[in-house]
Design a protein around this motif. Structure first.
Motif, PDB file in Angstrom:
ATOM      1  N   ALA A 502       0.834  -1.207   0.000  1.00 62.73           N
ATOM      2  CA  ALA A 502       0.000   0.000   0.000  1.00 62.73           C
ATOM      3  C   ALA A 502       0.870   1.259   0.000  1.00 62.73           C
ATOM      4  O   ALA A 502       0.539   2.259  -0.638  1.00 62.73           O
ATOM      5  CB  ALA A 502      -0.922  -0.003   1.215  1.00 62.73           C
ATOM      6  N   CYS A 505       2.043   3.015  -3.247  1.00 62.40           N
ATOM      7  CA  CYS A 505       1.159   3.928  -3.971  1.00 62.40           C
ATOM      8  C   CYS A 505       1.556   5.381  -3.730  1.00 62.40           C
ATOM      9  O   CYS A 505       1.302   6.249  -4.572  1.00 62.40           O
ATOM     10  CB  CYS A 505      -0.295   3.716  -3.538  1.00 62.40           C
ATOM     11  SG  CYS A 505      -0.903   2.067  -3.888  1.00 62.40           S
ATOM     12  N   ALA A 519      -3.919   5.533  -3.426  1.00 57.76           N
ATOM     13  CA  ALA A 519      -4.257   4.135  -3.145  1.00 57.76           C
ATOM     14  C   ALA A 519      -5.554   3.750  -3.841  1.00 57.76           C
ATOM     15  O   ALA A 519      -5.699   2.633  -4.330  1.00 57.76           O
ATOM     16  CB  ALA A 519      -4.378   3.915  -1.636  1.00 57.76           C
ATOM     17  N   ASP A 520      -6.468   4.698  -3.910  1.00 57.48           N
ATOM     18  CA  ASP A 520      -7.760   4.422  -4.533  1.00 57.48           C
ATOM     19  C   ASP A 520      -7.588   4.079  -6.012  1.00 57.48           C
ATOM     20  O   ASP A 520      -8.306   3.249  -6.560  1.00 57.48           O
ATOM     21  CB  ASP A 520      -8.669   5.644  -4.371  1.00 57.48           C
ATOM     22  CG  ASP A 520     -10.118   5.304  -4.684  1.00 57.48           C
ATOM     23  OD1 ASP A 520     -10.480   4.120  -4.535  1.00 57.48           O
ATOM     24  OD2 ASP A 520     -10.855   6.210  -5.090  1.00 57.48           O
ATOM     25  N   LEU A 523      -4.775   0.489  -5.956  1.00 59.93           N
ATOM     26  CA  LEU A 523      -5.133  -0.764  -5.272  1.00 59.93           C
ATOM     27  C   LEU A 523      -6.456  -1.316  -5.800  1.00 59.93           C
ATOM     28  O   LEU A 523      -7.298  -0.548  -6.256  1.00 59.93           O
ATOM     29  CB  LEU A 523      -5.211  -0.532  -3.761  1.00 59.93           C
ATOM     30  CG  LEU A 523      -3.876  -0.223  -3.082  1.00 59.93           C
ATOM     31  CD1 LEU A 523      -4.095   0.003  -1.585  1.00 59.93           C
ATOM     32  CD2 LEU A 523      -2.876  -1.346  -3.292  1.00 59.93           C
ATOM     33  N   HIS A 546      -4.680  -4.854   5.568  1.00 63.41           N
ATOM     34  CA  HIS A 546      -5.507  -4.140   4.604  1.00 63.41           C
ATOM     35  C   HIS A 546      -6.860  -3.791   5.229  1.00 63.41           C
ATOM     36  O   HIS A 546      -7.374  -2.683   5.048  1.00 63.41           O
ATOM     37  CB  HIS A 546      -5.713  -5.007   3.353  1.00 63.41           C
ATOM     38  CG  HIS A 546      -6.331  -4.263   2.213  1.00 63.41           C
ATOM     39  ND1 HIS A 546      -5.591  -3.483   1.357  1.00 63.41           N
ATOM     40  CD2 HIS A 546      -7.620  -4.143   1.812  1.00 63.41           C
ATOM     41  CE1 HIS A 546      -6.394  -2.930   0.468  1.00 63.41           C
ATOM     42  NE2 HIS A 546      -7.636  -3.310   0.717  1.00 63.41           N
ATOM     43  N   ARG A 550      -8.297  -0.157   5.891  1.00 63.18           N
ATOM     44  CA  ARG A 550      -9.644   0.162   5.396  1.00 63.18           C
ATOM     45  C   ARG A 550     -10.478   0.788   6.516  1.00 63.18           C
ATOM     46  O   ARG A 550     -11.180   1.780   6.310  1.00 63.18           O
ATOM     47  CB  ARG A 550     -10.317  -1.125   4.902  1.00 63.18           C
ATOM     48  CG  ARG A 550     -11.768  -0.980   4.467  1.00 63.18           C
ATOM     49  CD  ARG A 550     -12.485  -2.334   4.476  1.00 63.18           C
ATOM     50  NE  ARG A 550     -12.535  -2.898   5.824  1.00 63.18           N
ATOM     51  CZ  ARG A 550     -12.876  -4.152   6.104  1.00 63.18           C
ATOM     52  NH1 ARG A 550     -13.170  -4.988   5.132  1.00 63.18           N
ATOM     53  NH2 ARG A 550     -12.892  -4.580   7.360  1.00 63.18           N
ATOM     54  N   VAL A 555      -7.566   2.978   2.831  1.00 62.25           N
ATOM     55  CA  VAL A 555      -7.743   2.241   1.574  1.00 62.25           C
ATOM     56  C   VAL A 555      -9.201   1.808   1.448  1.00 62.25           C
ATOM     57  O   VAL A 555      -9.941   1.774   2.433  1.00 62.25           O
ATOM     58  CB  VAL A 555      -6.829   0.982   1.484  1.00 62.25           C
ATOM     59  CG1 VAL A 555      -5.373   1.357   1.625  1.00 62.25           C
ATOM     60  CG2 VAL A 555      -7.224  -0.068   2.525  1.00 62.25           C
TER      61      VAL A 555
END
Ligand SMILES: [Zn+2]
Length: 862
Positions: A502, A505, A519-520, A523, A546, A550, A555
């Motif tokens: 992550a 990014c 990241a959007d 990922l 992850h 989140r 993320v």
């Protein structure tokens, strides 16, 4: 002007310099383009790349380059999993600080990766030992503490009483300290844990959404998480008001309990030991190591009666409470109900200590069951179980749970084998755990000026304790105006590898751990590639992280890796001498001259230095213990990167083992030389006219059909199936067809050749990018990275004539060529007119004529 011969040393560094200068692999967010994030598991900077790395990273690079040729916006980053024990060991051995050793290794290995031509965006490089990286993990950990997702708990470690230090599992050799050979003990110390169990159900369920993962890996994760349904119940203790909590997945066997067993570390056992010397000795014995979970199944079961009596929650019967070495405090409640008739471990223990064995389960089919020599562990029908007798195991599960619930002493409970993740390590070379320990014994997350906690790198390793332990200049701090102490433990290095995917990014962000916008876009990782040895811990922790990321909004999505490929091992022949004691002295295969027969079997193997004969031990995984590692650098130096890349992709499908063979590498070299020669002959003969596919001769038409059949196969093999080896084989076959073509020197022949060579160059370019870069330019184009992927010309696939098999009474007797558009009657007539067929048709009567369109004619006659 194009060189006549293929010389990788002349072109590879030049092409790499071009890539670097033009920053061709720099990945930038482009909302108008479909992205593809390709990630290979980052290496530990051990010093040199090994062949397993080369294979892993070649697979990743081929996929990344292929996706780029499909028009995707590709990101392929690389970095270093830089903390860990080997750096400390090297520091002690060579008297060099771990940081310096690590930085030097990174520098060397980075050069190796560049020499292999991998298309990484080096601007995104990460080394996890840099404060710019691990500071975010520290920050995140303080958030987890605040959310009660991280907590401190006393837990056992390996302890060397002589060195007064904690040892890693790898530092315990046959139960003794690696340094001083003192028997290792278990010691309970406070450590930090992350509550992965709070996500157990989700980690399990989301495996079902991972269609792009190998089934085997998902099965391993399911097993590791280990969900089970059982019953949690309370046994009374005679003469006391407290209860003994016990979990079982087999409540149907409850009526067969003949004793209860508790862990040596269980409070009841500890208490009972106060006036029971035998028990106290036993508990002390259990503290000594050798009770790792893995040993539990095989070790001798031992125990001591505590003198306490437990009360059966349904019958009220009294059963003894024993302390047993096979019960661990870390698992469940540290107490188990023992049913010797139906559990083999309980059976062995009962036999040894003369405890009763009561059968309560019979076979479902009514056949005889004996528990005289072994436990009967199948499910079946309840017997000797009072009101529950006659029920099936499954019905009894629920009836007994209901009965316990009615009495207020039990309920159905889902359990997980998964434990919380212990992240404290007592070693030096890792991220300091950002905690401040206060004078009153409490601990608080570091904050404000105390965060990040930078690990001092200018240190001397004495080989015993971490240099930040007993080191006031590191640990003494002020917190809220009061003197306090920093935590001197460091994080498990799995922490760093759990979120690096992550961080790539937005690797330089000083604002965010992970920039949500970047990241959007990037990922999840579209393709993750790495070894099967990471199938459980690394992938589970990364999936867990992850979900944590989140849940704080950094993320989106529930899973980090959409597709997973686990490459197979790299094997090599191992060779050895037998020494006088019958032991084996291994000789590296690169130091052995091998002669083979025409079937590839070894006829003679001679040590290059001594000239003596060595024995072959067959193929095995490249390893230090068998000294059969082949240094990729030697192969790169001799053959060049493209040959090594081609060989590793051609020798086996990616998931299977690859058997290293020098002759195979030479074969790859010959193939690239042939590709080069074909291109050279074509280009050096001057201008090429345009292709006119409508007027080609039959031979050229057939050649062109082969070209487009190959394009069709290679596109499918690489793009859909990841069968790179068969794709390469198809190109090799095409090359043979081209070389055999008699009209390749004619005007249209050269036009067909050009189309073919261009297709070959683009299709091979993900695998052998340097030679293809050079040939593409020689063919009059610019950069092969922006070439269009060759498209299948459907009209080229059409055949003018087709081959029809002729069968007489079901047996093949001949073949004929007919026009592709010929009708049934024409084909049947041609079949009957065929001279071979006629020999079988003489003097017989035709009864039936069958035509399978495009394939065969069968004539039935007698
Ligand atoms: Zn020691």
């Amino acid at each position: 002007m194009m060189q006549e011969h293929y010389q990788p040393s002349a072109i590879e560094s030049k092409v790499q310099a071009y890539w670097e200068k033009n920053q061709v692999f720099k990945a930038v967010v482009d909302a108008n383009k479909e992205k593809f994030y390709c990630l290979s598991m980052f290496p530990y900077p051990s010093g040199r790349l090994h062949m397993g790395h080369v294979r892993n990273y070649t697979i990743g690079d081929v996929i990344a380059r292929y996706q780029r040729l499909q028009g995707k916006n590709v990101m392929q980053p690389m970095g270093w999993d830089a903390f860990g024990l080997p750096a400390e060991n090297a520091a002690i051995k060579h008297n060099v600080a771990p940081a310096k050793w690590t930085v030097e290794n990174i520098s060397y290995m980075k050069g190796q990766l560049k020499s292999l031509g991998f298309g990484y965006d080096w601007d995104r490089e990460i080394a996890t030992c840099q404060p710019e990286y691990y500071r975010w993990e520290q920050w995140f950990f303080t958030k987890l503490v605040e959310k009660n997702l991280a907590y401190k708990k006393v837990s056992a470690v390996n302890w060397c009483p002589h060195d007064q230090t904690v040892l890693a599992n790898e530092q315990v050799i046959e139960g003794c300290c690696w340094r001083c050979d003192t028997p290792v003990e278990r010691k309970e110390i406070p450590q930090w844990f992350i509550r992965i169990t709070a996500y157990a159900e989700e980690l399990l369920n989301d495996l079902d959404t991972l269609d792009g993962w190998p089934e085997q890996v998902k099965a391993m994760q399911r097993n590791w998480i280990g969900r089970s349904e059982g019953v949690e119940m309370q046994f009374g203790i005679k003469g006391r008001s407290d209860k003994l909590s016990i979990y079982t997945t087999r409540p149907d066997t409850l009526m067969g309990v003949s004793y209860v067993a508790v862990a040596a570390a269980h409070p009841l056992a500890q208490e009972a030991a106060a006036n029971n010397a035998k028990l106290a000795d036993f508990i002390a014995e259990c503290k000594v190591m050798g009770t790792a979970e893995a040993d539990m199944a095989t070790m001798e079961k031992k125990g001591v009666d505590t003198g306490l009596t437990a009360i059966h929650p349904i019958t009220g019967a009294e059963v003894p409470v024993w302390t047993a070495n096979f019960v661990l405090m870390d698992y469940g409640s540290g107490a188990v109900m023992a049913v010797p008739a139906h559990d083999q471990r309980d059976f062995e223990f009962a036999k040894k200590y003369n405890l009763p064995i009561k059968q309560v389960i019979g076979a479902a089919d009514g056949s005889e069951v004996s528990v005289a020599d072994a436990a009967y562990t199948e499910k079946g029908v309840l017997v000797n179980s009072g009101e529950f007798s006659g029920l099936s195991s499954q019905d009894a599960f629920h009836k007994i749970a209901e009965a316990l619930k009615a009495k207020g002493c039990g309920q159905i409970k889902v359990n997980f084998r998964l434990r919380d993740w212990g992240v404290s390590r007592q070693r030096y070379w890792g991220s300091p755990i950002p905690i401040v320990n206060l004078a009153d014994g409490s601990s608080v997350p570091a904050s404000g000026d105390l965060l990040p906690v930078i690990l001092p790198t200018d240190v001397v390793m004495d080989g015993v304790n971490s240099p930040i332990k007993n080191n006031p200049s590191f640990s003494d701090v002020m917190f809220n105006g009061q003197p306090a102490q920093r935590e001197t433990d460091t994080f498990d290095t799995f922490m760093e590898s759990s979120w690096y995917y992550a961080r790539y990014c937005s690797p330089r962000s000083t604002e965010h751990m992970v920039d949500p916008a970047e990241a959007d876009y990037w990922l999840p990782v579209d393709q993750y590639i790495g070894g099967i040895e990471h199938a459980i811990l690394h992938l589970l922790y990364a999936r867990f992280f992850h979900k944590l990321l989140r849940d704080v909004g950094l993320v989106k999505g529930n899973e980090p890796f959409k597709n997973l490929l686990c490459q197979g091992m790299v094997l090599a022949e191992a060779f050895y001498y037998e020494n006088e004691n019958g032991g084996k002295e291994w000789v590296n295969p690169q130091d052995v001259n091998v002669s083979r027969d025409d079937k590839g079997r070894i006829t003679e193997a001679l040590d290059k230095t001594s000239g003596k004969t060595v024995k072959g031990a067959g193929m095995s995984k490249m390893s230090k213990s068998k000294n059969n590692g082949v240094d990729p650098q030697a192969a790169i130096d001799i053959y060049g990167a493209d040959v090594v890349r081609l060989y590793t992709m051609f020798a086996a499908p990616p998931e299977q083992s690859l058997e290293w063979s020098d002759s195979g590498v030479q074969g790859a070299q010959k193939f690239l030389q042939r590709v080069w020669r074909l291109a050279y002959e074509l280009i050096s003969a001057g201008d090429i006219t345009a292709l006119n596919s409508a007027t080609l001769s039959p031979e050229l038409k057939a050649v062109r059909r082969k070209v487009h059949e190959t394009i069709q196969k290679v596109s499918d093999d690489i793009g859909r199936r990841y069968n790179f080896n068969t794709a390469i084989a198809a190109v090799m076959e095409l090359l043979n067809t081209l070389q055999r073509c008699e009209e390749k020197g004619t005007e249209q022949g050269r036009a067909v050749m050009k189309e073919a060579v261009e297709a070959i160059v683009v299709m091979l370019s993900p695998i052998t990018p340097h030679i293809c870069h050079e040939l593409w330019i020689a063919l009059g184009h610019s950069d092969v990275l922006s070439a269009p992927w060759p498209q299948v010309d459907e009209s080229a696939l059409v055949r003018d004539s087709i081959e029809i098999v002729i069968q007489i009474n079901g047996k093949m007797r001949s073949k004929i060529e007919v026009a592709a558009n010929a009708d049934k009657d024409t084909i049947l007539a041609a079949a009957k007119a065929d001279e071979h067929a006629q020999r079988f048709l003489e003097g017989v009567t035709i009864r039936k004529e069958i035509y399978v369109p495009g394939k065969l004619v069968n004539i039935v006659a007698n």
